[in-house]
Design a protein around this motif. Structure first.
Motif, PDB file in Angstrom:
ATOM      1  N   ALA A 163       1.036  -1.219  -0.066  1.00 37.45           N
ATOM      2  CA  ALA A 163       0.078   0.136  -0.307  1.00 37.45           C
ATOM      3  C   ALA A 163       0.804   1.225   0.057  1.00 37.45           C
ATOM      4  O   ALA A 163       0.878   2.352  -0.740  1.00 37.45           O
ATOM      5  N   GLY A 164       1.797   1.321   0.816  1.00 33.85           N
ATOM      6  CA  GLY A 164       2.726   2.252   0.765  1.00 33.85           C
ATOM      7  C   GLY A 164       3.556   3.248  -0.537  1.00 33.85           C
ATOM      8  O   GLY A 164       3.248   4.188  -0.066  1.00 33.85           O
ATOM      9  N   PHE A 165       3.972   2.604  -0.816  1.00 31.32           N
ATOM     10  CA  PHE A 165       5.155   2.896  -1.866  1.00 31.32           C
ATOM     11  C   PHE A 165       3.958   2.939  -3.504  1.00 31.32           C
ATOM     12  O   PHE A 165       4.051   4.487  -3.533  1.00 31.32           O
ATOM     13  N   PRO A 166       2.958   2.137  -3.476  1.00 33.70           N
ATOM     14  CA  PRO A 166       2.138   2.882  -4.398  1.00 33.70           C
ATOM     15  C   PRO A 166       1.340   3.550  -3.782  1.00 33.70           C
ATOM     16  O   PRO A 166       0.897   4.547  -5.019  1.00 33.70           O
ATOM     17  N   CYS A 167       1.074   3.958  -3.056  1.00 29.52           N
ATOM     18  CA  CYS A 167       0.645   5.835  -1.895  1.00 29.52           C
ATOM     19  C   CYS A 167       1.273   6.629  -2.598  1.00 29.52           C
ATOM     20  O   CYS A 167       0.831   7.515  -3.101  1.00 29.52           O
ATOM     21  N   LEU A 168       2.386   6.555  -2.302  1.00 33.13           N
ATOM     22  CA  LEU A 168       2.835   7.325  -2.917  1.00 33.13           C
ATOM     23  C   LEU A 168       3.043   7.914  -4.262  1.00 33.13           C
ATOM     24  O   LEU A 168       3.478   9.038  -5.259  1.00 33.13           O
ATOM     25  N   ARG A 169       3.391   7.055  -5.081  1.00 30.46           N
ATOM     26  CA  ARG A 169       3.808   7.032  -5.896  1.00 30.46           C
ATOM     27  C   ARG A 169       2.072   7.414  -6.654  1.00 30.46           C
ATOM     28  O   ARG A 169       2.829   8.342  -8.052  1.00 30.46           O
ATOM     29  N   GLU A 170       0.719   7.038  -5.699  1.00 30.63           N
ATOM     30  CA  GLU A 170      -0.090   7.830  -6.985  1.00 30.63           C
ATOM     31  C   GLU A 170      -0.758   8.964  -6.251  1.00 30.63           C
ATOM     32  O   GLU A 170      -1.039   9.970  -6.741  1.00 30.63           O
ATOM     33  N   THR A 171       0.184   9.226  -5.427  1.00 33.40           N
ATOM     34  CA  THR A 171       0.107  10.927  -4.749  1.00 33.40           C
ATOM     35  C   THR A 171       1.311  11.803  -6.461  1.00 33.40           C
ATOM     36  O   THR A 171       0.389  13.295  -6.270  1.00 33.40           O
ATOM     37  N   ALA A 172       1.992  11.022  -6.220  1.00 29.26           N
ATOM     38  CA  ALA A 172       2.941  11.948  -7.202  1.00 29.26           C
ATOM     39  C   ALA A 172       2.258  12.231  -7.974  1.00 29.26           C
ATOM     40  O   ALA A 172       2.465  12.807  -9.413  1.00 29.26           O
ATOM     41  N   LYS A 173       1.175  11.434  -9.019  1.00 28.97           N
ATOM     42  CA  LYS A 173       0.647  11.537 -10.437  1.00 28.97           C
ATOM     43  C   LYS A 173      -0.582  12.716 -10.422  1.00 28.97           C
ATOM     44  O   LYS A 173      -0.688  13.159 -11.181  1.00 28.97           O
ATOM     45  N   PHE A 174      -1.137  12.689  -8.945  1.00 30.32           N
ATOM     46  CA  PHE A 174      -2.213  13.986  -8.794  1.00 30.32           C
ATOM     47  C   PHE A 174      -1.438  14.652 -10.088  1.00 30.32           C
ATOM     48  O   PHE A 174      -0.340  15.257  -9.641  1.00 30.32           O
ATOM     49  N   PRO A 175      -2.165  16.059 -11.120  1.00 26.77           N
ATOM     50  CA  PRO A 175      -2.194  17.022 -11.369  1.00 26.77           C
ATOM     51  C   PRO A 175      -1.483  17.790 -10.791  1.00 26.77           C
ATOM     52  O   PRO A 175      -0.438  18.649 -11.584  1.00 26.77           O
ATOM     53  N   ASP A 176      -2.179  18.297  -9.464  1.00 25.38           N
ATOM     54  CA  ASP A 176      -0.617  19.625  -9.010  1.00 25.38           C
ATOM     55  C   ASP A 176       0.603  18.942  -8.402  1.00 25.38           C
ATOM     56  O   ASP A 176       1.169  19.556  -8.642  1.00 25.38           O
ATOM     57  N   VAL A 177       0.914  17.918  -8.456  1.00 28.44           N
ATOM     58  CA  VAL A 177       1.497  17.100  -8.139  1.00 28.44           C
ATOM     59  C   VAL A 177       2.757  17.212  -8.888  1.00 28.44           C
ATOM     60  O   VAL A 177       3.940  17.537  -9.200  1.00 28.44           O
ATOM     61  N   ALA A 178       2.435  16.590 -10.169  1.00 31.24           N
ATOM     62  CA  ALA A 178       2.937  16.264 -10.942  1.00 31.24           C
ATOM     63  C   ALA A 178       3.434  17.192 -11.945  1.00 31.24           C
ATOM     64  O   ALA A 178       4.838  17.423 -13.122  1.00 31.24           O
ATOM     65  N   VAL A 179       2.313  18.521 -12.174  1.00 29.07           N
ATOM     66  CA  VAL A 179       3.049  19.494 -12.792  1.00 29.07           C
ATOM     67  C   VAL A 179       4.567  20.400 -12.455  1.00 29.07           C
ATOM     68  O   VAL A 179       5.034  20.437 -12.814  1.00 29.07           O
ATOM     69  N   LEU A 180       4.611  20.140 -10.900  1.00 29.42           N
ATOM     70  CA  LEU A 180       6.378  20.455 -10.425  1.00 29.42           C
ATOM     71  C   LEU A 180       6.859  19.661 -10.944  1.00 29.42           C
ATOM     72  O   LEU A 180       8.430  20.543 -11.749  1.00 29.42           O
ATOM     73  N   ALA A 181       7.005  19.212 -10.751  1.00 26.21           N
ATOM     74  CA  ALA A 181       7.610  17.772 -11.760  1.00 26.21           C
ATOM     75  C   ALA A 181       8.009  17.641 -12.192  1.00 26.21           C
ATOM     76  O   ALA A 181       9.434  17.969 -13.361  1.00 26.21           O
ATOM     77  N   GLN A 182       7.222  17.890 -13.811  1.00 23.10           N
ATOM     78  CA  GLN A 182       7.014  18.581 -15.524  1.00 23.10           C
ATOM     79  C   GLN A 182       8.629  19.641 -15.131  1.00 23.10           C
ATOM     80  O   GLN A 182       9.037  20.141 -15.901  1.00 23.10           O
ATOM     81  N   LYS A 183       7.978  20.175 -14.336  1.00 27.04           N
ATOM     82  CA  LYS A 183       9.283  21.332 -13.881  1.00 27.04           C
ATOM     83  C   LYS A 183      10.644  21.483 -13.247  1.00 27.04           C
ATOM     84  O   LYS A 183      11.028  22.732 -13.147  1.00 27.04           O
ATOM     85  N   HIS A 184      10.674  20.036 -12.879  1.00 27.28           N
ATOM     86  CA  HIS A 184      12.026  20.019 -12.054  1.00 27.28           C
ATOM     87  C   HIS A 184      12.080  20.108 -10.961  1.00 27.28           C
ATOM     88  O   HIS A 184      13.091  19.885 -10.139  1.00 27.28           O
ATOM     89  N   VAL A 185      10.846  20.625  -9.914  1.00 27.26           N
ATOM     90  CA  VAL A 185      11.179  20.501  -9.356  1.00 27.26           C
ATOM     91  C   VAL A 185      11.357  19.687  -8.338  1.00 27.26           C
ATOM     92  O   VAL A 185      10.899  18.646  -8.806  1.00 27.26           O
ATOM     93  N   VAL A 186      11.934  19.675  -7.134  1.00 24.69           N
ATOM     94  CA  VAL A 186      11.909  18.508  -6.074  1.00 24.69           C
ATOM     95  C   VAL A 186      10.292  18.654  -5.482  1.00 24.69           C
ATOM     96  O   VAL A 186      10.530  18.901  -4.144  1.00 24.69           O
ATOM     97  N   ASN A 187       9.975  17.338  -5.700  1.00 29.62           N
ATOM     98  CA  ASN A 187       8.420  16.943  -4.684  1.00 29.62           C
ATOM     99  C   ASN A 187       9.146  16.096  -3.022  1.00 29.62           C
ATOM    100  O   ASN A 187       9.324  14.912  -3.601  1.00 29.62           O
ATOM    101  N   VAL A 188       8.673  16.819  -2.452  1.00 33.38           N
ATOM    102  CA  VAL A 188       8.729  15.819  -1.217  1.00 33.38           C
ATOM    103  C   VAL A 188       7.744  15.576  -0.724  1.00 33.38           C
ATOM    104  O   VAL A 188       6.671  16.335   0.067  1.00 33.38           O
ATOM    105  N   LEU A 189       6.901  14.616  -0.460  1.00 30.24           N
ATOM    106  CA  LEU A 189       5.548  13.784   0.334  1.00 30.24           C
ATOM    107  C   LEU A 189       6.382  13.135   2.079  1.00 30.24           C
ATOM    108  O   LEU A 189       7.013  13.061   1.882  1.00 30.24           O
ATOM    109  N   VAL A 190       5.266  14.026   2.169  1.00 29.89           N
ATOM    110  CA  VAL A 190       5.389  13.882   4.326  1.00 29.89           C
ATOM    111  C   VAL A 190       4.239  13.660   4.866  1.00 29.89           C
ATOM    112  O   VAL A 190       3.226  13.701   4.832  1.00 29.89           O
TER     113      VAL A 190
END
Length: 437
Positions: A211-238
Motif C-alpha cells: 500500500a505505502g509505496f504505490p500510495c506515494l507514487r499515486e500521490t505523485a501522479k496528481f496533476p497539482d504534483v505532476a506539473v511541478l515534476a515536469q518543471k523539475h521541481v523536487v516534490n517531497v511527500l510527508v
C-alpha cells in the motif's frame, strides 16, 4: 519490475530509523530495537553506474573536478568537518601513522587551503551550478472534526530543512530553495487522507509495501504534483509518524517506518527503474516522515537537525549518490569498482549497525556531539571505527550518505561531489538548464 528488482529498488533510497540515539524523548517514540538488522538483510544492490575516471593530475590541468582521488584519511575527514564546530579543530590531534595529506608532523592538524571550486566536465558535458526549488506536500487526515497532524508555521519548518540541506551541500555547486509548503487540504484536496491508518500506511514503510509505496507514487501522479515534476521541481511527500501521539506500542506500521526514502531510481543505480525518465512525477519524488518535518520531533537544532539531515541524505540519492555501505559486499572493491562507485570514501559496513553490535554506538554519538559543542574530543576515540579492517583510515563516520547519528552527518567527500555533478549533468540536464545559478 520483477518482485526482486522492485524490492532492490525500494531498498536503494531509504534512510533507516536510528533507534540507538533518537533525538526525541523516549516517552514520545515507540521502541524498535531490531529495525536496522531486519531491514539491512533485504538489500540486494550492487555497484551503480560508474562515473568516467578523471584523476587528480588530469583534473588539475584543466580545472575539472577529479572523480578519482585518494581514500580520505582521518585527518582529511577532520578538516572537512571543521566548519561544524565553533572551535574548529583546536585541541584535536591524531596519531601520526594515520596522518594524511592534510596533517602536519607531531599529530597536529594543518588543513590545506582548498582551491577554487572545480566543476565536472567530460566529453563536452559540463556541470552548471544549480539552485533547485523544493515543494513539501504534507499529507493529513481527519480525526472527527480535527485535522491532523497539527501544523504550526509550516513555512518556517520547511525553510529550516532547506537551510540544513544547503549547509551540507555547501561547495558542491548544488543548492536548494523553498518554493512552497503545501498543507491546506481545501486548496490542495489530494493532501487529505481518509484516516490515521491511511496516513500511516501511505509512507515509506516495508510493512506496508503493498500500500505505502504505490500510495506515494499515486500521490505523485496528481496533476497539482505532476506539473511541478515536469518543471523539475523536487516534490517531497510527508506522512507517517513514530511518536506516541499517532502510534500504539508494538504497532508494526510505526516500528518499521523509514525516516526517508528516495522515489527516483534513475540510471545511477545498479538496478534502475526501466520507466524512469527526467520529469516523470511518479518516478521522481522524495519521502520524509512527519517526524522529520515537525520541529517538535526532529526538525530543530536541539535534535541536531535530524530532519534536515534526512532530507539532505534523500536528495543525495535523488541526485546520484549511493550509501557508503551499498550492496551485499561493501568491504570489497576499490576505486570506481567500490560499492558506492566513489573512490575516496573508505569501505565500511553499515556503520551505525556495526557500532551498536560492537558496543560503540554511544561512543560515536558522544564524540560528534562534543565536537559540535566545541569540546575538542580526542580523535583517538574514532580509531576503533574500522569495520572492514582497512589500513590507514577509518569508516565514513561523518559522511551524509552513511547511516550515522544525526550529529555526525556533516560532509560529502570530494569524489561524492564529483559524482553529484556527473549525475546531474548526464541524467538531469533539463533540471540543470532550468535552474542554473
Amino acid at each position: 519490475n520483477s518482485p526482486s528488482t522492485a524490492a532492490a529498488n525500494q531498498a536503494a533510497g531509504r534512510r533507516l530509523l536510528h533507534p540507538a540515539h533518537s533525538s526525541s524523548s523516549s516517552s514520545s517514540i515507540i521502541p524498535h530495537s531490531h529495525h536496522h538488522q531486519q531491514q539491512q538483510g533485504s538489500r540486494r544492490l550492487q555497484a551503480g553506474a560508474t562515473i568516467p575516471a578523471i584523476p587528480d593530475g588530469a583534473a588539475a590541468a584543466d580545472g575539472t573536478i577529479p572523480t578519482v582521488g585518494p581514500i580520505l584519511s582521518l585527518s582529511d575527514m577532520l578538516c572537512l568537518i571543521s566548519p561544524f564546530s565553533p572551535a574548529g579543530l583546536k585541541g584535536i590531534t591524531i596519531p601520526q601513522q594515520l596522518a594524511g595529506n592534510s596533517s602536519s608532523s607531531g599529530g597536529s592538524i594543518t588543513c590545506n587551503i582548498k582551491p577554487p571550486q572545480a566543476i565536472y566536465s567530460d566529453g563536452g558535458f559540463v556541470f552548471k551550478p544549480v539552485v533547485i526549488p523544493v515543494v513539501f506536500h504534507c499529507q493529513r487526515y481527519l480525526d472527527g472534526d480535527l485535522l491532523q497532524p497539527p501544523i504550526w508555521e509550516p513555512q518556517a519548518a520547511g525553510q529550516n530543512l532547506i537551510d540544513v540541506a544547503n549547509k551540507l551541500y555547501k561547495g558542491t555547486g548544488i543548492q536548494f530553495k523553498l518554493q512552497e509548503v503545501r498543507s491546506d487540504v481545501e486548496k490542495y484536496p489530494y493532501l487529505l487522507l481518509a484516516s490515521l491508518s491511511d496516513w500511516q500506511s501511505c509512507s515509506g514503510n516495508p510493512s506496508q509495501e503493498a500500500a505505502g509505496f504505490p500510495c506515494l507514487r499515486e500521490t505523485a501522479k496528481f496533476p497539482d504534483v505532476a506539473v511541478l515534476a515536469q518543471k523539475h521541481v523536487v516534490n517531497v511527500l510527508v506522512s507517517g509518524s513514530q511518536t506516541s501521539a499517532f502510534c500504539n506500542a508494538g504497532d508494526e506500521v510505526c516500528t518499521s517506518l523509514y525516516l526517508g526514502y528516495c522515489g527516483a531510481m534513475g540510471p545511477w543505480f545498479a538496478r534502475p527503474s526501466p520507466t524512469w525518465k527526467e520529469g516523470l512525477s511518479e518516478e521522481n519524488w522524495v519521502y520524509i516522515s512527519w517526524d522529520q518535518f515537525a520541529p517538535s520531533v526532529k526538525n530543530a537544532w536541539r535534535f541536531w537537525d535530524g530532519g534536515g539531515v534526512t532530507l539532505a541524505h534523500e536528495l543525495g540519492h535523488y541526485l546520484g549518490l549511493m550509501h557508503t555501505h551499498e550492496g551485499s559486499t561493501p568491504c570489497e572493491g576499490d576505486g570506481l569498482t567500490k560499492a558506492d562507485s566513489v573512490p575516496d570514501t573508505p569501505v565500511n559496513l553499515q556503520t551505525e549497525q556495526w557500532a551498536a553490535q560492537n558496543g560503540l554506538g554511544v561512543q560515536l554519538s558522544k564524540w560528534c556531539s562534543e565536537f559540535r559543542n566545541s569540546r575538542s574530543p580526542s580523535a583517538t576515540a574514532l580509531l576503533p571505527f574500522n569495520s572492514c579492517k582497512t589500513d590507514n583510515t577509518i569508516d565514513n563516520v561523518f559522511n551524509l550518505m552513511s547511516y550515522l547519528p544525526d550529529a555526525c552527518c556533516m560532509i560529502l567527500s570530494p569524489n561524492q561531489i564529483a559524482r553529484l555533478q556527473w549525475a546531474t549533468t548526464n541524467f538531469r540536464p533539463k533540471m540543470m538548464a532550468q535552474f542554473a545559478a
